[in-house]
Design an enzyme around this catalytic site. Structure first.
Site, PDB file in Angstrom:
ATOM      1  N   SER A 109     -23.574 -33.043  77.203  1.00 40.44           N
ATOM      2  CA  SER A 109     -23.541 -31.603  76.957  1.00 40.44           C
ATOM      3  C   SER A 109     -22.865 -31.297  75.609  1.00 40.44           C
ATOM      4  O   SER A 109     -23.304 -31.789  74.574  1.00 40.44           O
ATOM      5  CB  SER A 109     -22.838 -30.909  78.131  1.00 40.44           C
ATOM      6  OG  SER A 109     -23.122 -29.537  78.156  1.00 40.44           O
ATOM      7  N   HIS A 261     -28.248 -31.053  85.322  1.00 42.86           N
ATOM      8  CA  HIS A 261     -27.476 -31.200  84.091  1.00 42.86           C
ATOM      9  C   HIS A 261     -26.460 -32.328  84.181  1.00 42.86           C
ATOM     10  O   HIS A 261     -26.222 -33.033  83.201  1.00 42.86           O
ATOM     11  CB  HIS A 261     -26.770 -29.876  83.785  1.00 42.86           C
ATOM     12  CG  HIS A 261     -26.068 -29.862  82.461  1.00 42.86           C
ATOM     13  ND1 HIS A 261     -26.722 -30.061  81.268  1.00 42.86           N
ATOM     14  CD2 HIS A 261     -24.755 -29.672  82.134  1.00 42.86           C
ATOM     15  CE1 HIS A 261     -25.868 -29.980  80.265  1.00 42.86           C
ATOM     16  NE2 HIS A 261     -24.664 -29.757  80.764  1.00 42.86           N
TER      17      HIS A 261
END
Length: 294
Positions: A109, A261
């Site tokens: 991320s 994610h």
């Protein structure tokens, strides 16, 4: 697969880099020539986000996982400028202090952006990049929001938001397989964001953080890049990965079905397989060339 705590246990260390105390974990390898892999976590996270990946990576590599300033067990510094560029340089200065030269960076991320900054600053030192659900094309916070951050009530509001934030719901939103969310997992992710000074670091990050690299900046990153994405990623949609692949000169993209994610929690073994292939593919090619010339 559950984490093998005995296998991956490593005492944490602390090192002062650029006047900021950094918490890190070091996992040595019996092979002195094993490559060094450095793990960089994302926003609202810490080294804990790599807990499922570590048992696989440590079988083949020397591994370092660190908490960025303001996160996890690292210092919630009031002097550090919380810019992505500064985080990237801090990674390089951190490696200097450990007398480590050539490394492979793995960033999740926001950590992916930080790894790209380090790679751009030191193209010869950072051999390869592995980006997991990499945060990309996020612009800087608006001037009005930054201005509001200086109001006395803003800190109170941010603290209330964090206190109300349901860690379980947050984990459910970043995972496709909701059965993975256990009480142990919730506590592991909750602990690093419970410190009072963490709020002040978040506010500084809001004020200081520049936008992500633009398309032109990305073209300057010449290292081989492996990007791994979850198709069901709701934080950084997979279309971001395809755009990033277009802008990076030397990148490949792997997309996992039924994965969100926080893909290190959902596909650790598969991810490590691809990481190993990616790290070793050039070495195998070189060995084959050497063999053919004999």
């Amino acid at each position: 697969m559950a984490v093998n705590e005995e296998h991956i246990y490593s005492p944490g260390y602390r090192l002062t880099v650029n006047n900021v105390q950094i918490y890190y974990e070091y996992y040595d390898h019996e092979d002195p020539d094993a490559k060094v892999v450095v793990l960089v976590h994302g926003f609202l996270s810490s080294t804990v986000s790599f807990r499922q990946l570590l048992p696989y990576l440590t079988k083949k590599y020397k591994v370092i996982a660190l908490d960025l300033p303001g996160f996890g067990q690292s210092e919630k510094s009031t002097s550090f400028i919380y810019k992505l560029t500064n985080y990237g340089q801090l990674i390089l200065d951190f490696l200097d202090q450990l007398h480590i030269q050539d490394v492979i960076l793995i960033g999740h991320s926001m950590g992916g952006q930080i790894c790209m900054h380090a790679a751009k600053n030191s193209p010869k030192r950072i051999e390869k990049l592995i980006l997991l659900g990499c945060c990309s094309y996020v612009k800087r916070a608006s001037r009005s929001l930054i201005a509001c951050s200086y109001l006395p009530l803003f800190t109170w509001g941010m603290r209330s938001w964090i206190q109300r934030k349901d860690v379980k719901q947050n984990l459910l939103s970043v995972l496709h397989d909701t059965k993975l969310v256990t009480e142990e997992m919730i506590e592991s992710y909750k602990k690093p964001i419970s410190e009072a000074a963490f709020i002040d670091s978040l506010i500084r990050l809001l004020r200081h953080r520049e936008g992500d690299m633009c398309s032109q900046e990305l073209k300057d990153i010449q290292q081989p890049v492996l990007m791994i994405w979850g198709k069901e990623d709701q934080v950084m949609p997979v279309k971001t990965g395809y755009r990033l692949k277009h802008d990076l000169p030397n990148a490949e993209l792997i997309v996992y079905e039924k994965c969100g994610h926080l893909l290190m929690e959902e596909k650790p073994q598969e991810i490590c397989h691809e990481i190993t292939r990616f790290i070793e593919q050039d070495e195998h090619a070189a060995l084959n060339i050497k063999h053919d010339t004999k």
